[in-house]
Design a protein around this motif. Structure first.
Motif, mmCIF file in Angstrom:
data_model
loop_
_atom_site.group_PDB
_atom_site.id
_atom_site.type_symbol
_atom_site.label_atom_id
_atom_site.label_comp_id
_atom_site.label_asym_id
_atom_site.label_seq_id
_atom_site.Cartn_x
_atom_site.Cartn_y
_atom_site.Cartn_z
ATOM 1 N N ALA A 184 46.894 37.537 50.090
ATOM 2 C CA ALA A 184 46.684 38.420 49.068
ATOM 3 C C ALA A 184 48.722 38.220 48.444
ATOM 4 N N GLY A 185 47.839 38.672 47.805
ATOM 5 C CA GLY A 185 49.721 38.321 46.505
ATOM 6 C C GLY A 185 49.356 37.406 45.254
ATOM 7 N N ASP A 186 48.679 36.405 45.707
ATOM 8 C CA ASP A 186 48.967 34.317 45.635
ATOM 9 C C ASP A 186 48.053 34.733 43.789
ATOM 10 N N GLN A 187 48.834 34.347 43.246
ATOM 11 C CA GLN A 187 48.491 34.301 41.754
ATOM 12 C C GLN A 187 46.937 33.675 41.876
ATOM 13 N N LEU A 188 45.930 34.188 40.822
ATOM 14 C CA LEU A 188 44.520 33.188 40.558
ATOM 15 C C LEU A 188 44.339 33.038 38.973
ATOM 16 N N GLY A 189 45.121 34.008 38.711
ATOM 17 C CA GLY A 189 44.964 32.815 36.992
ATOM 18 C C GLY A 189 45.596 34.310 36.113
ATOM 19 N N LEU A 190 44.948 34.419 34.727
ATOM 20 C CA LEU A 190 45.651 34.805 33.566
ATOM 21 C C LEU A 190 44.625 35.383 33.490
ATOM 22 N N VAL A 191 45.180 37.452 32.724
ATOM 23 C CA VAL A 191 44.283 38.227 32.115
ATOM 24 C C VAL A 191 44.027 37.199 30.882
ATOM 25 N N GLY A 192 42.662 37.478 30.504
ATOM 26 C CA GLY A 192 42.305 37.163 28.909
ATOM 27 C C GLY A 192 40.708 37.673 28.126
ATOM 28 N N MET A 193 40.473 37.088 27.776
ATOM 29 C CA MET A 193 38.797 37.965 26.833
ATOM 30 C C MET A 193 37.727 36.870 26.698
ATOM 31 N N THR A 194 37.897 36.090 27.397
ATOM 32 C CA THR A 194 36.787 34.882 27.740
ATOM 33 C C THR A 194 35.275 35.200 28.495
ATOM 34 N N GLY A 195 33.984 35.254 27.675
ATOM 35 C CA GLY A 195 32.581 35.581 28.503
ATOM 36 C C GLY A 195 32.048 36.328 27.453
ATOM 37 N N TYR A 196 31.818 37.624 27.962
ATOM 38 C CA TYR A 196 31.164 38.898 27.441
ATOM 39 C C TYR A 196 32.459 40.053 27.745
ATOM 40 N N SER A 197 32.927 40.093 26.662
ATOM 41 C CA SER A 197 34.366 40.607 26.778
ATOM 42 C C SER A 197 34.620 41.779 25.253
ATOM 43 N N TYR A 198 34.968 42.615 25.339
ATOM 44 C CA TYR A 198 35.484 43.439 24.095
ATOM 45 C C TYR A 198 36.788 42.980 24.236
ATOM 46 N N GLY A 199 37.567 42.904 25.474
ATOM 47 C CA GLY A 199 38.766 42.873 24.110
ATOM 48 C C GLY A 199 39.709 42.445 26.244
ATOM 49 N N THR A 200 41.119 42.470 25.700
ATOM 50 C CA THR A 200 41.961 41.232 26.832
ATOM 51 C C THR A 200 42.005 42.605 28.493
ATOM 52 N N HIS A 201 40.904 41.558 28.723
ATOM 53 C CA HIS A 201 41.226 42.422 30.279
ATOM 54 C C HIS A 201 41.049 42.291 31.511
ATOM 55 N N LEU A 202 41.142 42.242 33.022
ATOM 56 C CA LEU A 202 40.672 42.007 34.426
ATOM 57 C C LEU A 202 39.490 42.153 34.735
ATOM 58 N N HIS A 203 38.164 42.000 34.594
ATOM 59 C CA HIS A 203 37.307 42.601 35.373
ATOM 60 C C HIS A 203 37.107 41.899 36.904
ATOM 61 N N LEU A 204 36.819 43.447 37.961
ATOM 62 C CA LEU A 204 37.268 43.067 39.110
ATOM 63 C C LEU A 204 35.825 43.974 40.480
ATOM 64 N N GLU A 205 35.072 42.774 40.952
ATOM 65 C CA GLU A 205 34.347 43.376 41.474
ATOM 66 C C GLU A 205 34.120 42.755 43.369
ATOM 67 N N LEU A 206 33.201 44.061 43.960
ATOM 68 C CA LEU A 206 33.753 43.720 45.566
ATOM 69 C C LEU A 206 32.291 43.484 45.657
ATOM 70 N N HIS A 207 31.681 42.740 46.114
ATOM 71 C CA HIS A 207 30.864 42.278 46.942
ATOM 72 C C HIS A 207 30.646 42.262 48.978
ATOM 73 N N VAL A 208 30.223 42.800 49.197
ATOM 74 C CA VAL A 208 29.513 43.376 50.241
ATOM 75 C C VAL A 208 28.026 43.162 50.843
ATOM 76 N N ASP A 209 28.094 42.066 51.645
ATOM 77 C CA ASP A 209 26.317 41.371 51.800
ATOM 78 C C ASP A 209 26.220 40.825 50.576
ATOM 79 N N GLY A 210 26.874 40.144 49.934
ATOM 80 C CA GLY A 210 25.885 39.565 48.413
ATOM 81 C C GLY A 210 25.546 41.195 47.983
ATOM 82 N N LYS A 211 25.998 41.501 47.712
ATOM 83 C CA LYS A 211 25.907 43.016 46.931
ATOM 84 C C LYS A 211 27.117 43.225 45.783
ATOM 85 N N PRO A 212 26.641 44.435 45.335
ATOM 86 C CA PRO A 212 27.885 45.313 44.566
ATOM 87 C C PRO A 212 28.413 45.982 45.028
ATOM 88 N N ILE A 213 29.748 46.798 44.983
ATOM 89 C CA ILE A 213 29.408 48.000 45.736
ATOM 90 C C ILE A 213 30.955 48.176 44.580
#
Length: 240
Positions: A184-213
């Motif tokens: 926890a707290g280790d850097q993973l990457g830098l914010v950008g707008m690659t893929g389907y993105s309308y502006g620079t932001h971080l899209h964060l998802e959490l999946h439990v048992d393979g499903k988004p919550i």
């Protein structure tokens, strides 16, 4: 006129007659002078002379002073080292603890919640931040994806010990590789707008048992509050 003999008791100095001191008074003066000199000599002999102090005694004093100074310096160094060790130990404990959860960004604007949007499920939350801002792992785990991932653009997926997955999308740059262990707290990457993105932001998802919550209540239960930013956003919309 009779010539005065040199043995006579009186003598002349110029025209003024000066009596010759009696022999007894002269003896007393001489005796007092000798006695005074003896007292002075005795007093001088009884007083300590700094130059007469033993060189070995001076060396012992200097050595004792140096030792005392060295002890104080060592104590100060030990105290500073102890404080640094305590801070390092605390940071290490927080980072290594398996139950630590953190925010992925230090500063962001909450721009989109989890839920239906344009008749499709928006499976995470969007956190707007300047391009190039570093984001971190919300929890410890193993990097199971680090690369291009369709509409997510450059994406990182971390699988945690209980099987839960955290997904980080639209990165401008990735700082980890697949198979890497992160805390926890280790850097993973830098914010950008690659893929389907309308502006620079971080899209964060959490999946439990393979499903988004919804990440908001899940993280809130673990001491991480994204909702505060959301409440500010909703309040601004309601008053506009």
């Amino acid at each position: 006129m009779r010539q005065r003999l040199s043995s006579e008791p009186d003598r002349y100095r110029g025209r003024r007659r000066v009596p010759t001191p009696p022999r007894s008074r002269y003896a007393a003066v001489v005796t007092t002078a000798f006695v005074g000199a003896g007292v002075v000599a005795l007093g001088a002999g009884g007083m300590p002379d700094a130059k007469a102090v033993s060189p070995s005694a001076l060396a012992d004093l200097e050595k004792a002073a140096a030792t005392s100074s060295d002890v104080r310096d060592r104590a100060a160094d030990a105290d500073r080292a102890s404080r640094a060790e305590d801070r390092g130990s605390l940071e290490s404990t927080l980072a290594d603890a398996p139950d630590v959860w953190l925010l992925p960004l230090e500063d962001y604007d909450f721009t989109a919640p989890y839920g239906m949007r344009w008749n499709e499920l928006h499976a995470g939350v969007d956190l707007a931040a300047p391009e190039g801002a570093p984001y971190v792992a919300v929890h410890s785990g193993t990097v199971t994806k680090a690369g291009w991932f369709g509409g997510y653009g450059y994406c990182v997926i971390v699988t945690h010990a209980d099987g839960t997955e955290s997904v980080y999308g639209h990165s401008s740059k990735l700082l980890v590789t697949e198979g890497q262990e992160v805390k926890a707290g280790d850097q993973l990457g830098l914010v950008g707008m690659t893929g389907y993105s309308y502006g620079t932001h971080l899209h964060l998802e959490l999946h439990v048992d393979g499903k988004p919550i919804d990440p908001i209540p899940y993280l809130q239960e673990r001491g991480v509050d994204l909702k505060l930013q959301l409440e500010d956003l909703v309040g601004d919309v309601a008053t506009s």
